[in-house]
Design an enzyme around this catalytic site. Structure first.
Site: not given
Length: 281
Positions: A53-55, A86, A228
């Site tokens: 997972g990113t941001t 997320k 990403a």
């Protein structure tokens, strides 16, 4: 809990013995092998490829806090998932957003939710927001061995402090180190770009509507510079998950609410691709 209790229909003695109000302590005593920190990976060469997972971004406003995340998960240079979730409620007055190894992060969130629920049932009261932040810190620290092999979990925790009557944000590092952030915060691969956007747009007197717009603006800027991070996907109708936590509790914006804000931002970006401009003085 090895005793066979099926024939009698009774709960194992472990469930009937008074003990700690921590669910993690309960597992450590009776089934330690299922705790994330007790798992050992075999020696490997190179980095283990797993969806990440990113941001995640968060900002406070008078009366609460907003926590939001993009929807993209990546595995190396490949988009592993376009609609991953997320951001999750931790309890009625707090939420956690995950960055890092997606599978381990989701598992940690579920354990964290159980930890808070178990404490409330045993003690008859909820943990303070500081206490919740500390419990999450302990869980992250227990994952350090996995993090050293490239499977890190670095969440962002936010909630409404019913004692101080305001929203608060806590960030972490891979060792479980905890820091309280003031005003706004971000984590994940696009965090540096999201933080730069929020730094220019944040102010102390934001309304709830403005705060939700700010976090989506920040995620848009992160997606603009970080491959990403996924921006609003109008074609697939996939929009950032945005949550608001106030004295009334946790609330997740509906897809319609998120899409309305995202579409308004996209419309303005046709005229100003780099987003809103902050005043020079």
């Amino acid at each position: 809990m090895e005793a066979n209790t099926r024939s009698t229909g009774r709960l194992p003695a472990a469930f009937l013995t008074p003990g700690s109000s921590s669910f993690m302590d309960f597992l450590s005593e009776h089934q330690p092998e299922i705790l994330p920190g007790n798992r050992q990976l075999p020696p490997t060469q190179g980095v283990i490829e797993a969806p990440h997972g990113t941001t995640i971004v968060a900002t406070t406003f008078p009366g609460g806090v907003v926590l939001a995340g993009d929807r993209r998960a990546t595995m190396g240079n490949v988009i592993a998932q376009r609609d991953i979730e997320k951001v999750f409620p931790a309890d009625e007055y707090s939420a956690v957003g995950i960055a890092g190894t997606a599978g381990l992060a989701v598992e940690m969130v579920k354990l964290f939710q159980l930890e808070l629920e178990h404490f409330e049932k045993v003690e008859g009261a909820t943990l303070s927001l500081e206490g919740k932040a500390n419990r999450l810190s302990t869980m992250i620290r227990s994952n350090l061995a996995m993090a050293m092999q490239g499977l890190a979990v670095v969440p962002l925790f936010a909630g409404y402090d019913v004692d101080r009557e305001k929203g608060r944000i806590f960030s972490y590092d891979v060792t479980g180190g905890r820091s309280e952030e003031h005003g706004y915060a971000s984590t994940g691969s696009g965090s540096i770009f999201a933080r730069g956007a929020m730094k220019k747009l944040y102010r102390d007197d934001l309304t709830e509507q403005q705060a939700t717009t700010l976090v989506i603006q920040a995620l848009y800027d992160a997606a603009d510079d970080d491959s990403a991070t996924g921006g609003p996907d109008v074609a697939r109708r996939i929009y950032p998950i945005v949550t608001v936590i106030t004295e009334d509790g946790f609330r997740r914006l509906t897809d319609e609410e998120s899409s309305e804000i995202a579409r308004a931002i996209l419309e303005r970006r046709l005229e100003q691709p780099d987003g809103p401009r902050a005043a020079l003085l």
